[in-house]
Design a protein around this motif. Structure first.
Motif, mmCIF file in Angstrom:
data_model
loop_
_atom_site.group_PDB
_atom_site.id
_atom_site.type_symbol
_atom_site.label_atom_id
_atom_site.label_comp_id
_atom_site.label_asym_id
_atom_site.label_seq_id
_atom_site.Cartn_x
_atom_site.Cartn_y
_atom_site.Cartn_z
ATOM 1 N N GLU A 135 -73.715 28.611 53.056
ATOM 2 C CA GLU A 135 -73.230 28.836 54.418
ATOM 3 C C GLU A 135 -72.943 27.560 55.197
ATOM 4 O O GLU A 135 -72.424 27.640 56.316
ATOM 5 C CB GLU A 135 -74.210 29.726 55.187
ATOM 6 N N SER A 136 -73.231 26.399 54.638
ATOM 7 C CA SER A 136 -72.889 25.158 55.341
ATOM 8 C C SER A 136 -71.398 24.850 55.247
ATOM 9 O O SER A 136 -70.884 24.049 56.024
ATOM 10 C CB SER A 136 -73.699 23.991 54.771
ATOM 11 N N GLY A 137 -70.697 25.497 54.312
ATOM 12 C CA GLY A 137 -69.270 25.241 54.138
ATOM 13 C C GLY A 137 -68.419 26.411 54.584
ATOM 14 O O GLY A 137 -68.939 27.423 55.064
ATOM 15 N N PRO A 138 -67.095 26.281 54.443
ATOM 16 C CA PRO A 138 -66.209 27.388 54.817
ATOM 17 C C PRO A 138 -66.319 28.535 53.821
ATOM 18 O O PRO A 138 -66.017 28.365 52.640
ATOM 19 C CB PRO A 138 -64.814 26.753 54.802
ATOM 20 N N ALA A 139 -66.777 29.693 54.320
ATOM 21 C CA ALA A 139 -66.976 30.830 53.413
ATOM 22 C C ALA A 139 -66.744 32.140 54.150
ATOM 23 O O ALA A 139 -66.946 32.245 55.361
ATOM 24 C CB ALA A 139 -68.390 30.803 52.831
ATOM 25 N N LEU A 140 -66.315 33.138 53.369
ATOM 26 C CA LEU A 140 -66.190 34.509 53.845
ATOM 27 C C LEU A 140 -67.103 35.377 53.004
ATOM 28 O O LEU A 140 -67.111 35.280 51.783
ATOM 29 C CB LEU A 140 -64.757 35.041 53.658
ATOM 30 N N TRP A 141 -67.871 36.244 53.673
ATOM 31 C CA TRP A 141 -68.613 37.322 52.984
ATOM 32 C C TRP A 141 -67.954 38.618 53.425
ATOM 33 O O TRP A 141 -67.870 38.908 54.613
ATOM 34 C CB TRP A 141 -70.085 37.287 53.382
ATOM 35 N N LEU A 142 -67.452 39.359 52.447
ATOM 36 C CA LEU A 142 -66.764 40.590 52.812
ATOM 37 C C LEU A 142 -67.032 41.663 51.760
ATOM 38 O O LEU A 142 -67.450 41.371 50.643
ATOM 39 C CB LEU A 142 -65.253 40.360 52.966
ATOM 40 N N GLY A 143 -66.780 42.910 52.172
ATOM 41 C CA GLY A 143 -66.964 44.011 51.239
ATOM 42 C C GLY A 143 -67.487 45.255 51.920
ATOM 43 O O GLY A 143 -67.473 45.370 53.147
ATOM 44 N N ASP A 144 -67.947 46.181 51.063
ATOM 45 C CA ASP A 144 -68.629 47.377 51.549
ATOM 46 C C ASP A 144 -70.083 46.988 51.745
ATOM 47 O O ASP A 144 -70.826 46.855 50.777
ATOM 48 C CB ASP A 144 -68.473 48.513 50.537
ATOM 49 N N ILE A 145 -70.465 46.773 53.012
ATOM 50 C CA ILE A 145 -71.810 46.300 53.322
ATOM 51 C C ILE A 145 -72.764 47.489 53.470
ATOM 52 O O ILE A 145 -73.980 47.329 53.433
ATOM 53 C CB ILE A 145 -71.787 45.431 54.606
ATOM 54 N N ASN A 146 -72.229 48.668 53.665
ATOM 55 C CA ASN A 146 -73.036 49.893 53.745
ATOM 56 C C ASN A 146 -74.041 49.888 54.898
ATOM 57 O O ASN A 146 -75.103 50.521 54.817
ATOM 58 C CB ASN A 146 -73.736 50.183 52.411
ATOM 59 N N ILE A 147 -73.697 49.148 55.969
ATOM 60 C CA ILE A 147 -74.508 49.169 57.184
ATOM 61 C C ILE A 147 -73.567 49.206 58.390
ATOM 62 O O ILE A 147 -72.653 48.379 58.481
ATOM 63 C CB ILE A 147 -75.411 47.920 57.298
ATOM 64 N N ALA A 148 -73.813 50.161 59.297
ATOM 65 C CA ALA A 148 -73.147 50.176 60.603
ATOM 66 C C ALA A 148 -74.016 49.359 61.550
ATOM 67 O O ALA A 148 -75.145 49.755 61.856
ATOM 68 C CB ALA A 148 -72.981 51.605 61.104
ATOM 69 N N PRO A 149 -73.544 48.206 62.023
ATOM 70 C CA PRO A 149 -74.438 47.295 62.756
ATOM 71 C C PRO A 149 -74.912 47.824 64.110
ATOM 72 O O PRO A 149 -76.052 47.563 64.493
ATOM 73 C CB PRO A 149 -73.590 46.031 62.937
ATOM 74 N N THR A 150 -74.062 48.516 64.845
ATOM 75 C CA THR A 150 -74.427 48.934 66.206
ATOM 76 C C THR A 150 -73.995 50.380 66.445
ATOM 77 O O THR A 150 -73.271 50.978 65.646
ATOM 78 C CB THR A 150 -73.747 48.063 67.281
ATOM 79 N N ALA A 151 -74.406 50.904 67.617
ATOM 80 C CA ALA A 151 -74.053 52.281 67.975
ATOM 81 C C ALA A 151 -72.548 52.480 68.091
ATOM 82 O O ALA A 151 -72.063 53.615 67.986
ATOM 83 C CB ALA A 151 -74.730 52.667 69.286
ATOM 84 N N ASP A 152 -71.807 51.402 68.315
ATOM 85 C CA ASP A 152 -70.351 51.530 68.387
ATOM 86 C C ASP A 152 -69.715 51.699 67.007
ATOM 87 O O ASP A 152 -68.502 51.894 66.911
ATOM 88 C CB ASP A 152 -69.742 50.281 69.049
ATOM 89 N N ASP A 153 -70.528 51.577 65.951
ATOM 90 C CA ASP A 153 -69.973 51.508 64.605
ATOM 91 C C ASP A 153 -70.129 52.784 63.787
ATOM 92 O O ASP A 153 -69.961 52.759 62.561
ATOM 93 C CB ASP A 153 -70.598 50.318 63.862
ATOM 94 N N LEU A 154 -70.455 53.895 64.469
ATOM 95 C CA LEU A 154 -70.492 55.181 63.775
ATOM 96 C C LEU A 154 -70.388 56.298 64.809
ATOM 97 O O LEU A 154 -70.695 56.085 65.987
ATOM 98 C CB LEU A 154 -71.756 55.359 62.934
ATOM 99 N N PHE A 155 -69.948 57.459 64.371
ATOM 100 C CA PHE A 155 -69.810 58.578 65.300
ATOM 101 C C PHE A 155 -71.182 59.226 65.541
ATOM 102 O O PHE A 155 -72.047 59.212 64.663
ATOM 103 C CB PHE A 155 -68.802 59.613 64.781
ATOM 104 N N GLU A 156 -71.355 59.750 66.717
ATOM 105 C CA GLU A 156 -72.601 60.407 67.117
ATOM 106 C C GLU A 156 -73.839 59.591 66.755
ATOM 107 O O GLU A 156 -74.754 60.080 66.076
ATOM 108 C CB GLU A 156 -72.682 61.812 66.493
ATOM 109 N N PRO A 157 -73.883 58.323 67.216
ATOM 110 C CA PRO A 157 -75.005 57.457 66.816
ATOM 111 C C PRO A 157 -76.358 57.968 67.295
ATOM 112 O O PRO A 157 -77.374 57.737 66.644
ATOM 113 C CB PRO A 157 -74.655 56.114 67.464
ATOM 114 N N GLU A 158 -76.364 58.692 68.429
ATOM 115 C CA GLU A 158 -77.647 59.167 68.959
ATOM 116 C C GLU A 158 -78.326 60.154 68.013
ATOM 117 O O GLU A 158 -79.553 60.324 68.053
ATOM 118 C CB GLU A 158 -77.439 59.812 70.341
ATOM 119 N N LYS A 159 -77.520 60.772 67.129
ATOM 120 C CA LYS A 159 -78.095 61.715 66.161
ATOM 121 C C LYS A 159 -78.496 61.025 64.861
ATOM 122 O O LYS A 159 -79.072 61.658 63.977
ATOM 123 C CB LYS A 159 -77.073 62.817 65.835
ATOM 124 N N LYS A 160 -78.138 59.751 64.720
ATOM 125 C CA LYS A 160 -78.253 59.133 63.395
ATOM 126 C C LYS A 160 -79.187 57.937 63.313
ATOM 127 O O LYS A 160 -79.378 57.400 62.215
ATOM 128 C CB LYS A 160 -76.873 58.702 62.910
#
Length: 256
Positions: A135-160
């Motif tokens: 991580e000290s150099g120029p890098a991208l981490w990308l892919g299917d991370i399988n985590i919705a980071p915040t409530a804005d990142d999934l539907f009906e978060p209050e239920k989940k």
DNA sequence: ATGACTGACGATGTCAGA
């Protein structure tokens, strides 16, 4: 260069959708997850004839990742360093135009309290140690991370809150990376709910009703993030016939 | 309602996905 991530949910089943997207979107680099094929049955010719070099870390039936690049790739690494956490094909890395690109299919976790959820958390901790090395150099981490980071990142978060993919134990482990400077490039520029990358097949009209999750991500290191712009979710492939349940995320990485 | 839908493997069903 324009870099994309796309969980295709079987590359061979998705070939018409994928090739149409490749021809119309025209990315320079593509990180694929869930190719569900080994190298011997990978549709190499259809992709190479479109001008891409290939690096494949395949697996039969499950998982499997690959990188496509218009320019040659250097230092391709299949899997994570060492023996641990390499029983499935979930990671492939390469350096492209001076940028280290790490393509991951993070374990799903299946169910809270299961061995697979414990494995997901342990996998994330191990992966964190691996990322510290680059991580000290120029890098991208990308892919299917399988985590919705915040409530804005999934539907009906209050239920989940507390379900797999939106669980505090996952968020703690993701925050270790972001606290050290890995930036969620999409979120840097786009606020608010409704920007999803995955819609379950099982929910009737889930895509049309936009009942989805944002679980496919592109993270950049501090030395690269200012070169990233115009990160967007390309919803077109999800609306085609026989789609993947995921859709691509794209970012432009400007030259140094 | 503990389902639904999709894909691989290779069978007339099971496992996995998130």
């Amino acid at each position: 260069m324009r870099v994309a991530t796309f969980n295709v949910n079987s590359l061979r089943a998705r070939l018409p959708v994928f090739l149409h997207w490749l021809d119309t979107a025209g990315p320079d680099v593509v990180a694929l997850q869930e190719i569900k094929t080994v190298e011997e049955t990978f549709p190499r010719a259809e992709i190479e004839e479109r001008g891409y070099h290939l690096a494949i870390h395949g697996q039969k039936t499950y998982n499997g990742v690959a990188l496509l690049s218009r320019t040659p790739m250097e230092d391709v690494v299949k899997g994570l360093p060492g023996e641990a956490f390499n029983q499935d094909a979930r990671v492939i890395s390469a350096t492209i135009n001076g940028v280290r690109i790490v393509n991951t299919y993070v374990p799903n976790g299946t169910k809270i309290g299961s061995d697979k959820f414990a494995y997901k958390l342990a996998w994330l901790e191990h992966f964190d140690g691996v990322m510290r090395q680059i991580e000290s150099g120029p890098a991208l981490w990308l892919g299917d991370i399988n985590i919705a980071p915040t409530a804005d990142d999934l539907f009906e978060p209050e239920k989940k809150l507390g379900v797999v993919g939106y669980h505090p134990e996952e968020h703690v482990r993701l925050a270790r990376l972001t606290d050290r400077g890995w930036t969620d490039v999409f979120r840097r520029d786009t606020e608010g709910p409704g920007h999803y990358t995955f819609w379950e097949y099982m929910i009737p009209n889930g895509f049309k009703r936009n009942l989805g999750w944002r679980i496919d991500h592109i993270y950049a290191t501090p030395s690269l993030v200012d070169r990233c712009e115009n990160c967007y979710v390309d919803k077109d492939p999800r609306g085609m016939e026989r789609p993947s349940d995921h859709t691509p995320v794209v970012v432009t990485v400007n030259p140094a």
